[in-house]
Design a protein around this motif. Sequence first.
Motif, PDB file in Angstrom:
ATOM      1  N   PHE A   6      33.409  47.142  36.734  1.00 54.56           N
ATOM      2  CA  PHE A   6      34.649  47.913  36.659  1.00 54.56           C
ATOM      3  C   PHE A   6      34.367  49.398  36.806  1.00 54.56           C
ATOM      4  CE2 PHE A   6      33.034  47.680  32.331  1.00 54.56           C
ATOM      5  CZ  PHE A   6      33.248  48.942  31.831  1.00 54.56           C
ATOM      6  N   GLU A  12      30.420  51.764  39.207  1.00 54.69           N
ATOM      7  CA  GLU A  12      30.889  50.627  38.413  1.00 54.69           C
ATOM      8  C   GLU A  12      29.958  50.338  37.238  1.00 54.69           C
ATOM      9  OE1 GLU A  12      32.442  49.857  42.647  1.00 54.69           O
ATOM     10  OE2 GLU A  12      30.520  50.500  41.763  1.00 54.69           O
ATOM     11  N   GLN A  62      42.615  44.644  37.472  1.00 55.55           N
ATOM     12  CA  GLN A  62      43.321  44.454  38.740  1.00 55.55           C
ATOM     13  C   GLN A  62      44.730  45.045  38.731  1.00 55.55           C
ATOM     14  OE1 GLN A  62      42.108  40.015  39.239  1.00 55.55           O
ATOM     15  NE2 GLN A  62      41.929  40.918  41.275  1.00 55.55           N
ATOM     16  N   ASP A  64      45.782  48.551  36.345  1.00 57.64           N
ATOM     17  CA  ASP A  64      45.380  49.953  36.207  1.00 57.64           C
ATOM     18  C   ASP A  64      43.891  50.109  35.899  1.00 57.64           C
ATOM     19  OD1 ASP A  64      45.703  48.805  33.698  1.00 57.64           O
ATOM     20  OD2 ASP A  64      46.624  50.569  32.794  1.00 57.64           O
ATOM     21  N   ARG A  66      40.446  49.346  37.905  1.00 57.05           N
ATOM     22  CA  ARG A  66      39.857  48.865  39.150  1.00 57.05           C
ATOM     23  C   ARG A  66      38.632  48.011  38.865  1.00 57.05           C
ATOM     24  NH1 ARG A  66      35.351  50.089  42.183  1.00 57.05           N
ATOM     25  NH2 ARG A  66      35.501  49.436  44.379  1.00 57.05           N
ATOM     26  N   GLY A  68      35.287  46.493  40.794  1.00 55.82           N
ATOM     27  CA  GLY A  68      34.461  46.617  41.984  1.00 55.82           C
ATOM     28  C   GLY A  68      33.958  45.265  42.432  1.00 55.82           C
ATOM     29  N   GLY A 111      35.509  46.100  46.675  1.00 54.40           N
ATOM     30  CA  GLY A 111      36.136  45.443  45.540  1.00 54.40           C
ATOM     31  C   GLY A 111      37.227  44.483  45.969  1.00 54.40           C
ATOM     32  N   ASP A 113      40.308  44.240  45.314  1.00 58.12           N
ATOM     33  CA  ASP A 113      41.645  44.774  45.559  1.00 58.12           C
ATOM     34  C   ASP A 113      41.613  46.107  46.304  1.00 58.12           C
ATOM     35  OD1 ASP A 113      42.815  42.621  43.970  1.00 58.12           O
ATOM     36  OD2 ASP A 113      41.951  43.664  42.253  1.00 58.12           O
ATOM     37  N   ASP A 114      40.447  46.457  46.845  1.00 54.75           N
ATOM     38  CA  ASP A 114      40.348  47.671  47.644  1.00 54.75           C
ATOM     39  C   ASP A 114      41.059  47.471  48.975  1.00 54.75           C
ATOM     40  OD1 ASP A 114      38.843  48.765  45.614  1.00 54.75           O
ATOM     41  OD2 ASP A 114      36.917  48.537  46.633  1.00 54.75           O
ATOM     42  N   GLN A 277      42.573  37.949  44.800  1.00 54.20           N
ATOM     43  CA  GLN A 277      42.403  39.286  45.357  1.00 54.20           C
ATOM     44  C   GLN A 277      43.715  39.722  45.981  1.00 54.20           C
ATOM     45  OE1 GLN A 277      39.322  39.090  48.342  1.00 54.20           O
ATOM     46  NE2 GLN A 277      37.695  38.560  46.888  1.00 54.20           N
ATOM     47  N   GLN A 279      44.862  42.841  48.798  1.00 53.27           N
ATOM     48  CA  GLN A 279      44.390  43.939  49.637  1.00 53.27           C
ATOM     49  C   GLN A 279      45.511  44.490  50.516  1.00 53.27           C
ATOM     50  OE1 GLN A 279      41.896  41.096  51.071  1.00 53.27           O
ATOM     51  NE2 GLN A 279      40.670  41.164  49.201  1.00 53.27           N
TER      52      GLN A 279
END
Length: 284
Positions: A6, A12, A62, A64, A66, A68, A111, A113-114, A277, A279
């Motif tokens: 994280f 991270e 996932q 607030d 993040r 990695g 990551g 959700d990047d 995930q 994206q």
Amino acid sequence: MKLLRFGAPGAEKPGVLDAEGWVRDLSAHVTDIAGDTLLPERMAELRALDISTLPVVAGTPQEDLRLGPCVGRTGKFICIGLNYADHAEEAGMDIPPEPVIFGKWTSAICGPDDAVEIPRGSEKTDWEVELGIVIGKGGKYIDEADALSHVAGFCVVNDISERDYQLNRAGTWDKGKGNDTFGPIGPWLVTPDEVEDYNGLHMWLDVDGKRYQDGSTATMVYKVPHLISYCSQFMSLQPGDIISTGTPPGVGMGQTPPVYLKGGETMRLGIEGLGSQTQAVRRA
């Protein structure tokens, strides 16, 4: 355990997901979810921890907070092509007589959700939800009967692919597989004891809310132990290496007419028991 990393990209910290869905900080016990941390003896030490005593990390994972890539310092990102019977049929290609191996560059890893970037000039960027194997104990010439003892855990992979680069640019598949952001992994590394049947996991992928992929690892041609043993005949496997095991049908290339990412879409994908995930897609 559901291990994770994280924090900001490149900075991270190691963590673990507790039973209530909160992230607990593992920094007092390991420096990263990487390298020797993935060895069986170190993983056993982590399993012995009382997770409830670890510091809670502020934020909802996932949302607030993040996450990695679930594994750090990956040395090799190995992929298997045409490994689902129904996907090979969709692609109009024969099931290969032995596994097809290609590589994604490790600079593609990001990551779960990047944002995903469509390369400049791309017109055929596609998606592929895949089961990822993360190696714990390294080795070469691994016996298939012993292969699962080399697994640190499983994760979700989106094997994003530029089909024109992959198939038509005078080279191997690698040209269309390794662009930056083409390898989201995570959200967590799920240890084998939490995966009841890796041969029957539901897997899915949506683009802008439309379900395109809706399959199962049950249609995988070459199974997890065979893939580990097979890959180890051609290279030594090391802690943190990832083997991405192929995709079920429903990729953009297989639609009639084909559907490719243009920018502005949102992909959501997941595998039963391994998380999901999300994206946003943008043009580079």
